[in-house]
Scaffold this motif. Structure first.
Motif, short mmCIF file in Angstrom:
data_model
loop_
_atom_site.label_atom_id
_atom_site.label_comp_id
_atom_site.label_asym_id
_atom_site.label_seq_id
_atom_site.Cartn_x
_atom_site.Cartn_y
_atom_site.Cartn_z
N THR A 3 0.76 -1.18 -0.14
CA THR A 3 0.02 0.04 0.20
C THR A 3 0.80 1.28 0.05
N ALA A 4 1.84 1.34 0.93
CA ALA A 4 2.82 2.36 0.99
C ALA A 4 3.48 2.47 -0.59
N LEU A 5 4.02 1.52 -1.08
CA LEU A 5 4.53 1.55 -2.33
C LEU A 5 3.43 1.98 -3.56
N GLY A 6 2.35 1.53 -3.41
CA GLY A 6 1.28 2.23 -4.55
C GLY A 6 1.13 3.60 -4.15
N LEU A 7 0.82 3.99 -2.91
CA LEU A 7 0.51 5.59 -2.72
C LEU A 7 2.01 6.22 -3.17
N THR A 8 3.03 5.89 -2.89
CA THR A 8 4.18 6.36 -3.45
C THR A 8 4.37 6.59 -5.12
N LEU A 9 4.04 5.61 -5.46
CA LEU A 9 4.05 5.65 -7.00
C LEU A 9 2.96 6.56 -7.61
#
Length: 117
Positions: A7-13
């Motif tokens: 989720t953190a990766l998706g938000l970052t992208l």
């Protein structure tokens, strides 16, 4: 914990592409604010990644995934800073895409990822 990391990766992208589009549209004030928020998401990605690290035994693949992840975050920052100053080059995007793809594939091949084979 893996789902929090993803989720953190998706938000970052997502924030990466939004900030890039805002810099491209010359909306620097809102882009700078979102860029600072984007930098906070880097911390969430790094924290959750390091929490996941001791869940399995030490291996060279896990350490290389950490290094690749940190390099990907660094290249993301380089792309955004160069775009904010209008000094973006094709090689910046090339490095970003290469590091992102290699990092994702490495993550999927590790034991906490999906079984591709």
């Amino acid at each position: 914990m893996t789902h929090i990391h993803l989720t953190a990766l998706g938000l970052t992208l997502i924030l990466f592409f939004i900030v890039y589009a805002l810099f491209a549209a010359k909306k620097h004030k809102i882009a700078v604010v979102l860029h600072q928020i984007h930098r906070i998401t880097y911390l969430f990605v790094i924290m959750t990644g390091f929490i996941l690290l001791p869940m399995l035994p030490f291996s060279l693949g896990r350490i290389s995934k950490v290094v690749l992840g940190l390099l990907t975050i660094g290249v993301m920052e380089i792309v955004l800073v160069h775009k904010s100053k209008d000094h973006i080059k094709v090689r910046d995007w090339l490095f970003f895409v290469i590091f992102l793809i290699v990092t994702i594939v490495a993550g999927l091949l590790l034991p906490l990822g999906f079984y591709l084979l």
